[in-house]
Design an enzyme around this catalytic site. Structure first.
Site, PDB file in Angstrom:
ATOM      1  CE1 TYR A   1       3.747   4.912  10.100  1.00 24.05           C
ATOM      2  CE2 TYR A   1       2.007   3.293  10.400  1.00 24.05           C
ATOM      3  CZ  TYR A   1       2.968   3.886   9.605  1.00 24.05           C
ATOM      4  OH  TYR A   1       3.149   3.446   8.315  1.00 24.05           O
TER       5      TYR A   1
ATOM      6  N   PRO B   1      -2.609  -2.917   6.719  1.00 19.29           N
ATOM      7  CG  PRO B   1      -4.060  -1.121   6.395  1.00 19.29           C
ATOM      8  CD  PRO B   1      -4.037  -2.566   6.775  1.00 19.29           C
TER       9      PRO B   1
ATOM     10  CE1 TYR C   1       6.209   2.190   8.269  1.00 18.35           C
ATOM     11  CE2 TYR C   1       7.647   3.226   6.654  1.00 18.35           C
ATOM     12  CZ  TYR C   1       6.419   3.115   7.268  1.00 18.35           C
ATOM     13  OH  TYR C   1       5.377   3.932   6.868  1.00 18.35           O
TER      14      TYR C   1
ATOM     15  CG  HIS D   1       8.570  10.790   4.524  1.00 14.17           C
ATOM     16  ND1 HIS D   1       7.336  10.756   5.125  1.00 14.17           N
ATOM     17  CD2 HIS D   1       8.545  11.866   3.702  1.00 14.17           C
ATOM     18  CE1 HIS D   1       6.595  11.758   4.680  1.00 14.17           C
ATOM     19  NE2 HIS D   1       7.305  12.444   3.814  1.00 14.17           N
TER      20      HIS D   1
ATOM     21  CE  LYS E   1       7.733  -3.674   5.263  1.00 13.60           C
ATOM     22  NZ  LYS E   1       8.130  -2.443   4.634  1.00 13.60           N
TER      23      LYS E   1
HETATM   24  P1  FAD Z   1      -4.177  -5.375  -6.869  1.00 13.88           P
HETATM   25  O1  FAD Z   1      -3.621  -4.035  -6.720  1.00 13.88           O
HETATM   26  O2  FAD Z   1      -5.425  -5.731  -6.155  1.00 13.88           O
HETATM   27  O3  FAD Z   1      -4.368  -5.626  -8.424  1.00 13.88           O
HETATM   28  C1  FAD Z   1      -5.099  -6.701  -8.927  1.00 13.88           C
HETATM   29  C2  FAD Z   1      -5.642  -6.337 -10.285  1.00 13.88           C
HETATM   30  O4  FAD Z   1      -6.332  -7.461 -10.818  1.00 13.88           O
HETATM   31  C3  FAD Z   1      -6.660  -5.209 -10.222  1.00 13.88           C
HETATM   32  O5  FAD Z   1      -6.380  -4.255 -11.209  1.00 13.88           O
HETATM   33  C4  FAD Z   1      -7.989  -5.895 -10.449  1.00 13.88           C
HETATM   34  O6  FAD Z   1      -8.931  -5.063 -11.096  1.00 13.88           O
HETATM   35  C5  FAD Z   1      -7.574  -7.051 -11.333  1.00 13.88           C
HETATM   36  N1  FAD Z   1      -8.476  -8.191 -11.287  1.00 13.88           N
HETATM   37  C6  FAD Z   1      -9.143  -8.709 -10.235  1.00 13.88           C
HETATM   38  N2  FAD Z   1      -9.858  -9.774 -10.593  1.00 13.88           N
HETATM   39  C7  FAD Z   1      -9.652  -9.948 -11.918  1.00 13.88           C
HETATM   40  C8  FAD Z   1     -10.123 -10.881 -12.859  1.00 13.88           C
HETATM   41  N3  FAD Z   1     -10.974 -11.847 -12.506  1.00 13.88           N
HETATM   42  N4  FAD Z   1      -9.711 -10.770 -14.132  1.00 13.88           N
HETATM   43  C9  FAD Z   1      -8.856  -9.774 -14.501  1.00 13.88           C
HETATM   44  N5  FAD Z   1      -8.379  -8.866 -13.656  1.00 13.88           N
HETATM   45  C10 FAD Z   1      -8.764  -8.945 -12.372  1.00 13.88           C
HETATM   46  N6  FAD Z   1      -1.284  -1.281   1.259  1.00 13.88           N
HETATM   47  C11 FAD Z   1      -0.528  -0.473   1.967  1.00 13.88           C
HETATM   48  O7  FAD Z   1       0.629  -0.803   2.162  1.00 13.88           O
HETATM   49  N7  FAD Z   1      -1.034   0.701   2.469  1.00 13.88           N
HETATM   50  C12 FAD Z   1      -2.317   1.094   2.243  1.00 13.88           C
HETATM   51  O8  FAD Z   1      -2.754   2.143   2.679  1.00 13.88           O
HETATM   52  C13 FAD Z   1      -3.138   0.262   1.502  1.00 13.88           C
HETATM   53  N8  FAD Z   1      -4.414   0.601   1.264  1.00 13.88           N
HETATM   54  C14 FAD Z   1      -5.201  -0.251   0.561  1.00 13.88           C
HETATM   55  C15 FAD Z   1      -6.544   0.056   0.354  1.00 13.88           C
HETATM   56  C16 FAD Z   1      -7.389  -0.839  -0.305  1.00 13.88           C
HETATM   57  C17 FAD Z   1      -8.848  -0.483  -0.505  1.00 13.88           C
HETATM   58  C18 FAD Z   1      -6.863  -2.066  -0.776  1.00 13.88           C
HETATM   59  C19 FAD Z   1      -7.759  -3.070  -1.472  1.00 13.88           C
HETATM   60  C20 FAD Z   1      -5.511  -2.348  -0.589  1.00 13.88           C
HETATM   61  C21 FAD Z   1      -4.679  -1.464   0.088  1.00 13.88           C
HETATM   62  N9  FAD Z   1      -3.336  -1.752   0.302  1.00 13.88           N
HETATM   63  C22 FAD Z   1      -2.574  -0.933   1.019  1.00 13.88           C
HETATM   64  C23 FAD Z   1      -2.692  -2.924  -0.227  1.00 13.88           C
HETATM   65  C24 FAD Z   1      -2.002  -2.654  -1.558  1.00 13.88           C
HETATM   66  O9  FAD Z   1      -2.675  -1.669  -2.264  1.00 13.88           O
HETATM   67  C25 FAD Z   1      -1.955  -3.979  -2.278  1.00 13.88           C
HETATM   68  O10 FAD Z   1      -1.142  -4.853  -1.522  1.00 13.88           O
HETATM   69  C26 FAD Z   1      -1.447  -3.917  -3.720  1.00 13.88           C
HETATM   70  O11 FAD Z   1      -2.373  -3.241  -4.526  1.00 13.88           O
HETATM   71  C27 FAD Z   1      -1.226  -5.328  -4.259  1.00 13.88           C
HETATM   72  O12 FAD Z   1      -1.018  -5.299  -5.631  1.00 13.88           O
HETATM   73  P2  FAD Z   1      -1.522  -6.481  -6.549  1.00 13.88           P
HETATM   74  O13 FAD Z   1      -1.087  -6.138  -7.916  1.00 13.88           O
HETATM   75  O14 FAD Z   1      -1.110  -7.781  -5.972  1.00 13.88           O
HETATM   76  O15 FAD Z   1      -3.110  -6.487  -6.429  1.00 13.88           O
HETATM   77  C1  DHB Z   2      -0.034   5.049   4.014  1.00 19.42           C
HETATM   78  C2  DHB Z   2      -0.634   3.828   4.118  1.00 19.42           C
HETATM   79  C3  DHB Z   2      -0.198   2.935   5.044  1.00 19.42           C
HETATM   80  O1  DHB Z   2      -0.773   1.734   5.148  1.00 19.42           O
HETATM   81  C4  DHB Z   2       0.837   3.236   5.910  1.00 19.42           C
HETATM   82  O2  DHB Z   2       1.232   2.339   6.827  1.00 19.42           O
HETATM   83  C5  DHB Z   2       1.451   4.459   5.796  1.00 19.42           C
HETATM   84  C6  DHB Z   2       1.003   5.372   4.849  1.00 19.42           C
HETATM   85  C7  DHB Z   2      -0.510   6.011   2.995  1.00 19.42           C
HETATM   86  O3  DHB Z   2      -1.509   5.705   2.333  1.00 19.42           O
HETATM   87  O4  DHB Z   2       0.074   7.073   2.853  1.00 19.42           O
END
Ligand code: FAD
Ligand code: DHB
Length: 392
Positions: free
Chosen positions: A201, A293, A385, A72, A297
């Site tokens: 948005y 979100p 962005y 995009h 980022k």
């Molecule tokens: P996570 O993806 O949370 O991974 C952490 C991992 O550690 C998981 O697999 C978990 O199961 C594991 N874990 C937890 N506790 C333990 C433990 N005690 N022992 C062993 N393993 C453990 N960001 C966006 O930019 N746009 C979005 O639309 C968006 N939607 C989201 C929706 C939800 C419901 C959530 C929770 C987050 C969303 N985010 C979004 C944020 C984005 O997904 C996260 O920033 C990203 O997943 C971060 O990655 P991470 O590896 O740091 O953490």
């Molecule tokens: C999506 C999620 C976001 O948080 C965003 O800012 C844009 C797109 C998505 O899930 O596609």
């Protein structure tokens, strides 16, 4: 069991780190509390910065991304019943973002790790970390009820916001910065072709709405809602009606509608812990920081953290250098705070706050108007962005 780097969590941070280390010949073991199926099906983010895309190709896990990812070159900001395009390519020297679901990234990373015969221990129970301020920290857990102990040189806490790593740092040295928002997002997956070529948005008096996509026959859509609301209170028809009201334009734009196959509500917060290190524990990704979100980022920031961590660990093992490890937190926090600001700014500009604050609404409209009319303001949005250079 013994390894060089013990990684808690098989999310984006933990898995990218394991592959980055593997490339440098550094051993690691990933310990994950959930099953492989669970982490591969967890619906989350969808927007990848160019740096994240490039890293996937560099790690040799970009094949499906190349086929299925949707590039995009801009987004639309919609308000007052009109759309305004922010042209990323034009404003940022050709940069763009790629839409590719986070759980697809996770599948690619897990497949590469397992194909190389490197361990990910799924479904580990009662995971805990110990001896963080000594030379031989350990990760302790149970597998099928049997106790296990993994001795490490370093531990990477990549276990997300609710993980145990951050909570293992003594409270007196944790500096926490946080902000909660009086709204959440109701997110759905809808079986219908994309309603638009790029993300929309929308600022509307009924609240924010976002049109995103996943594939040629699946849309990802969000609406601002009460974070305490129960998803059971939202029928599919109500969600569609709310989307149509908020997205309506003066030129009669139409949302393409189909069956809703998944829906959930997520709360929004900003959160940072400083420093991101304690002894031999290094926090990365959501374990150390959360952004709302709106700026897309979260996932990209997790990837930036582990790139710094992998480089610092490589310098330690290859050149006996400790300076990059010592600087890890300071290095990451510069980018973290930039993303915190950008995400807070996008969120504040685009959402309806609960109290009926006419002054704030005028400020939001003015900011939106300026952002779409001034090249300088649009460039600022665009460069944040698509992702600032890795030197940030
Ligand atoms: P996570 O993806 O949370 O991974 C952490 C991992 O550690 C998981 O697999 C978990 O199961 C594991 N874990 C937890 N506790 C333990 C433990 N005690 N022992 C062993 N393993 C453990 N960001 C966006 O930019 N746009 C979005 O639309 C968006 N939607 C989201 C929706 C939800 C419901 C959530 C929770 C987050 C969303 N985010 C979004 C944020 C984005 O997904 C996260 O920033 C990203 O997943 C971060 O990655 P991470 O590896 O740091 O953490
Ligand atoms: C999506 C999620 C976001 O948080 C965003 O800012 C844009 C797109 C998505 O899930 O596609």
């Amino acid at each position: 069991m013994r390894t060089q780097v013990g990684i808690v969590g098989a999310g984006p941070a933990g898995l990218f780190l394991s592959l980055l280390l593997q490339r440098e010949g550094i051993e690691s073991v990933v310990v994950e509390m959930h099953s492989r199926k669970y982490v591969e099906e967890r619906i989350r983010a969808g927007v990848l910065e160019q740096g994240t895309v490039d890293l996937m190709h560099k790690l040799g896990v970009g094949e499906r991304l190349k086929l299925q990812g949707l590039e995009h070159g801009g987004i639309e900001l919609r308000f007052g019943g009109r759309g305004h395009r922010i042209d990323f390519r034009e404003l940022t020297n050709g940069k763009c973002v790629t839409i590719y679901a986070q759980h697809e990234v996770i599948k690619d990373l897990i497949a590469a790790r397992l194909a190389a015969n490197r361990p990910i221990l799924f479904a580990a129970e009662n995971v805990s970390v110990h001896g963080l301020d000594g030379e031989r920290p350990t990760i302790q857990f149970q597998m099928n009820g049997a106790p296990e102990k993994l001795e490490c040189d370093f531990i990477a806490g990549c276990d997300g916001f609710h993980g145990i790593s951050r909570a293992s740092i003594p409270e007196e040295i944790q500096h926490v910065f946080s902000r909660s928002y009086p709204f959440g997002w109701l997110g759905i997956l809808m079986q219908a072709p994309p309603s638009a070529q790029e993300l929309i948005y929308t600022y509307h008096e009924r609240g924010f709405a976002l049109v995103s996509t996943r594939s040629p026959d699946l849309q990802r859509l969000y609406i601002q809602c009460d974070p305490q609301d129960d998803i059971a209170n939202w029928s599919d028809a109500m969600i569609v009606e709310e989307l149509q009201l908020r997205l309506a334009t003066k030129d009669n734009w139409q949302l393409l509608v189909g069956p809703i196959i998944q829906k959930s509500i997520l709360a929004m917060r900003s959160f940072v812990i400083e420093p991101m290190q304690y002894g031999r524990l290094f926090l990365a990704g959501d374990a150390a920081h959360i952004v709302p979100p709106t700026g897309a980022k979260g996932l990209n920031l997790a990837v930036a953290d582990v790139r710094h961590l992998a480089r610092a660990l490589t310098m330690f093992y290859k050149q006996n250098r400790t300076d990059l490890l010592e600087a890890y937190s300071t290095t990451c926090l510069r980018r973290v705070w930039r993303a915190e600001h950008f995400s807070w700014w996008m969120t504040s500009m685009l959402h309806r706050f609960l109290d009926d604050d006419a002054f704030q609404q005028r400020m939001q409209r003015s900011q939106l108007d300026y952002t779409v009319s001034s090249r300088a303001a649009a460039t600022s949005l665009a460069e944040n962005y698509v992702g600032l250079p890795f030197t940030w």
